[in-house]
Design a protein around this motif. Sequence first.
Motif, PDB file in Angstrom:
ATOM      1  N   ASN A  44       0.846  -1.154   0.102  1.00 40.26           N
ATOM      2  CA  ASN A  44      -0.026  -0.109  -0.013  1.00 40.26           C
ATOM      3  C   ASN A  44       0.986   1.245   0.138  1.00 40.26           C
ATOM      4  O   ASN A  44       1.807   1.657   0.848  1.00 40.26           O
ATOM      5  CB  ASN A  44      -0.905  -0.106   0.991  1.00 40.26           C
ATOM      6  N   GLY A  45       0.669   2.244  -0.775  1.00 40.47           N
ATOM      7  CA  GLY A  45       1.344   3.419  -0.961  1.00 40.47           C
ATOM      8  C   GLY A  45       0.488   4.532  -0.653  1.00 40.47           C
ATOM      9  O   GLY A  45      -0.899   4.409  -0.462  1.00 40.47           O
ATOM     10  N   GLN A  46       0.848   5.721  -0.964  1.00 42.20           N
ATOM     11  CA  GLN A  46       0.271   6.843  -0.719  1.00 42.20           C
ATOM     12  C   GLN A  46      -1.216   7.102  -1.704  1.00 42.20           C
ATOM     13  O   GLN A  46      -2.235   7.526  -1.295  1.00 42.20           O
ATOM     14  CB  GLN A  46       0.832   8.335  -0.560  1.00 42.20           C
ATOM     15  N   TYR A  48      -1.498   4.467  -4.314  1.00 41.88           N
ATOM     16  CA  TYR A  48      -1.628   3.230  -5.113  1.00 41.88           C
ATOM     17  C   TYR A  48      -1.648   1.859  -4.028  1.00 41.88           C
ATOM     18  O   TYR A  48      -1.483   2.068  -3.100  1.00 41.88           O
ATOM     19  CB  TYR A  48      -0.531   3.201  -5.970  1.00 41.88           C
ATOM     20  N   GLN A  49      -1.991   0.967  -4.787  1.00 42.64           N
ATOM     21  CA  GLN A  49      -1.856  -0.448  -4.067  1.00 42.64           C
ATOM     22  C   GLN A  49      -1.519  -1.322  -5.289  1.00 42.64           C
ATOM     23  O   GLN A  49      -1.785  -1.517  -6.245  1.00 42.64           O
ATOM     24  CB  GLN A  49      -3.538  -0.766  -3.579  1.00 42.64           C
ATOM     25  N   SER A 128      13.511  -3.701  -7.720  1.00 47.75           N
ATOM     26  CA  SER A 128      12.205  -3.077  -8.043  1.00 47.75           C
ATOM     27  C   SER A 128      12.246  -2.309  -9.364  1.00 47.75           C
ATOM     28  O   SER A 128      13.510  -2.010  -9.913  1.00 47.75           O
ATOM     29  CB  SER A 128      12.033  -1.941  -6.926  1.00 47.75           C
ATOM     30  N   VAL A 144       1.636   9.659 -10.272  1.00 44.72           N
ATOM     31  CA  VAL A 144       2.032   8.629  -9.012  1.00 44.72           C
ATOM     32  C   VAL A 144       3.123   7.663  -9.206  1.00 44.72           C
ATOM     33  O   VAL A 144       3.400   7.225 -10.330  1.00 44.72           O
ATOM     34  CB  VAL A 144       0.756   7.377  -9.144  1.00 44.72           C
ATOM     35  N   MET A 146       6.262   4.982  -7.946  1.00 41.35           N
ATOM     36  CA  MET A 146       5.796   3.802  -7.063  1.00 41.35           C
ATOM     37  C   MET A 146       7.263   2.931  -7.651  1.00 41.35           C
ATOM     38  O   MET A 146       7.825   3.077  -8.540  1.00 41.35           O
ATOM     39  CB  MET A 146       4.843   2.935  -7.178  1.00 41.35           C
ATOM     40  N   ILE A 148       7.966  -1.079  -7.949  1.00 45.88           N
ATOM     41  CA  ILE A 148       7.309  -2.269  -8.012  1.00 45.88           C
ATOM     42  C   ILE A 148       8.587  -3.383  -7.861  1.00 45.88           C
ATOM     43  O   ILE A 148       9.294  -3.974  -8.694  1.00 45.88           O
ATOM     44  CB  ILE A 148       6.641  -2.656  -9.294  1.00 45.88           C
ATOM     45  N   ILE A 165      -2.226  -3.282 -10.063  1.00 50.06           N
ATOM     46  CA  ILE A 165      -1.752  -2.003  -9.413  1.00 50.06           C
ATOM     47  C   ILE A 165      -3.024  -1.004  -9.840  1.00 50.06           C
ATOM     48  O   ILE A 165      -3.753  -1.047 -10.905  1.00 50.06           O
ATOM     49  CB  ILE A 165      -0.576  -1.414  -9.888  1.00 50.06           C
ATOM     50  N   ALA A 167      -3.724   2.909  -9.391  1.00 52.52           N
ATOM     51  CA  ALA A 167      -3.326   4.234  -9.003  1.00 52.52           C
ATOM     52  C   ALA A 167      -4.428   5.243  -8.970  1.00 52.52           C
ATOM     53  O   ALA A 167      -5.150   5.147  -9.935  1.00 52.52           O
ATOM     54  CB  ALA A 167      -2.255   4.432 -10.160  1.00 52.52           C
ATOM     55  N   PRO A 220       7.379   2.999   0.126  1.00 53.50           N
ATOM     56  CA  PRO A 220       6.757   4.168   0.160  1.00 53.50           C
ATOM     57  C   PRO A 220       6.359   4.402   1.488  1.00 53.50           C
ATOM     58  O   PRO A 220       6.663   3.865   2.505  1.00 53.50           O
ATOM     59  CB  PRO A 220       5.424   3.272  -0.548  1.00 53.50           C
TER      60      PRO A 220
END
Length: 233
Positions: A44-46, A48-49, A128, A144, A146, A148, A165, A167, A220
């Motif tokens: 989980n990011g700010q 995105y997932q 990543s 966005v 990120m 990965i 993903i 976003a 993240p």
Amino acid sequence: MSTVKPTNTRHLMLIIILTLGIASIALTILAQTPTRPKPFMTINGQAYQINYYSTTSTATPTIIINGYIDGTPVPFSVSLFAITPTKIYTVGYYYGTGTVSINLTNPLMTKVAETWISECESNAGMPSLMTFITYENNNETWTVIMAIPYSPNWIIKKTPIRISISAEFDKVKPVYVTPIKSNNQTNIQTTQINQANGNNDPYGFTYVGNCSSSFYVAPPPIFARFLLGTSAM
């Protein structure tokens, strides 16, 4: 001694048959309803997932990106970069409306995965992919950003992994782009890297790194929730 009348017996039999029929229909519907797969890893990011699935619907490792504004699919572009212990590669630039699908078993990603395994051996970890997902509207852009994580073994073995993903552009601040106005015609030159040192090696950047410090891009703000995190490596 009481006796059961034939009429009551028939009613009872009809109720039993009706109940069994309803139960059979319900079981048939449940059997035909596909079960929703569970991810073996979630990040989980700010804005995105990232969900990782072991699946048979894709024959090779695949990234599927969905982009939204307030829950509505929108057109967006994706810039994807891969790193090795000493180089940064441009994997590709992609565009789609609502969804972008990227196959990770292309020749470049295979080379990147082989580099991690050959140079780092068992210490290859999970490097990543650096990813920039951008939505544009008029003179505003939402991006966005990120990292990965992936396993190089997924690429080499063509493991059927789906990296899904989501976003959400409305969760990042837009950047206002002002066109530059000039009365002078500027001659802009572009360079396309096709070959380097006689080999097909489309990298444009190098950096100093090693196997013990270059696995991961910084996590993240809201980091990973691992569910059986090593089951698909």
